[in-house]
Design an enzyme around this catalytic site. Sequence first.
Site, PDB file in Angstrom:
ATOM      1  CD  GLU A  91      57.354  12.135  50.153  1.00  0.00           C
ATOM      2  OE1 GLU A  91      56.969  12.257  49.007  1.00  0.00           O
ATOM      3  OE2 GLU A  91      57.221  12.055  51.141  1.00  0.00           O
ATOM      4  CB  CYS A 109      63.570  15.373  58.052  1.00  0.00           C
ATOM      5  SG  CYS A 109      62.816  13.858  58.593  1.00  0.00           S
ATOM      6  CB  CYS A 116      57.684   2.303  58.067  1.00  0.00           C
ATOM      7  SG  CYS A 116      57.942   2.038  59.645  1.00  0.00           S
ATOM      8  CB  CYS A 120      53.106   4.489  63.927  1.00  0.00           C
ATOM      9  SG  CYS A 120      54.412   3.804  64.763  1.00  0.00           S
ATOM     10  CB  CYS A 123      53.228   7.805  60.928  1.00  0.00           C
ATOM     11  SG  CYS A 123      54.635   7.695  59.716  1.00  0.00           S
ATOM     12  CB  CYS A 341      56.364  15.336  62.096  1.00  0.00           C
ATOM     13  SG  CYS A 341      56.745  13.928  63.117  1.00  0.00           S
TER      14      CYS A 341
END
Length: 352
Positions: A91, A109, A116, A120, A123, A341
């Site tokens: 994305e 962005c 990933c 975290c 996220c 975010c």
Amino acid sequence: MKQDIRKQTPAQLTDWFKQNGEPAFRAKQVHEWLWKKSARSFEQMSNLSVALRDKLDTDFAINSLTVATEQRSNDGTIKSSFRLFDGNLVEGVLIPALRTDDTDRMTACVSSQVGCSLTCKFCATGYMDRKRNLDAAEIYDQVVEIDRQAKTTFNAPLTNIVYMGMGEPLLNYKNVLESVDRITSPDGLGMSPKRITISTAGIAKMIRQLGDDGVKTNLALSLHAANDLKRDQIMPINESNSLANLADALGYFYRKTGTRVTFEYIVFYNFNDTLQDAKELWEFTKKVPAKVNIIEYNPIAEASFKNTDPQTLDKFAGYLEDRGVIVSIRRSRGKDIDAACGQLAGKEKTVQ
């Protein structure tokens, strides 16, 4: 399988043309079509003969991405789900200036990995598996598509790029830097490196490498706690990249490049929002020239964190400002379409 022509070096491409009885300057023409004009097919290369275009198409592929879906927020933000040549999704987000702003800022962005590996806790991408790195062309393609959206929707080109989408950019170091080269080169998109920010969760070794390589982009550290015990809880990468190690690496980066670092700090309710947390953050900012972006938390289904209340946020920011820290409070954009975010998850959605 056909070779991806955008992974060919200039020398390899020149050799191919020579082997096929074509002058060497054809390689430069094709390079310009691929990187300056962002051609997605050989058919578009109108200054080449039809026979040569057919031969290129026989031997090579242009593994460009396509837009799978677009979602538009009430605040003007556009989130795109990009389908890669192998079917994976990432994305990217276009963040236009708010209507009340006097600027013409248009920010892209972009993602650097499919998924990933850093887990975290706040996220959405961190709850995915890392499937693979994006190559430089796939990062470049995101910028091209988001620039197209900006021009089509807002009649304005991109002004800024942030590597803050899916993935950890410094764990895809070579391709990220190559994409920056393509985006900033006069033979590419010609953007200024000072309009680009690479954001990292904190890989000390690679931050030092950025300094050694003399990168000219901006650097942001996703900090979110200036206390190792707290940071360990929400960012497991901190266990192998402690705050002391990161401070040393950031100091090295600053000495090598002269570029001030940005610390990104989400203020979570009843976790890292006290004046003691603000004091620890202030102490950390004294280790390297830096400014602080305080970021609104954007809830995700996988986690139970909450955004702190406005009064606590104001006290937190005020504590830093009273001590001379440059502070910006970043309000979320695109939250209604999961484009803010920490909300990118690479899931294809049906758009009404």
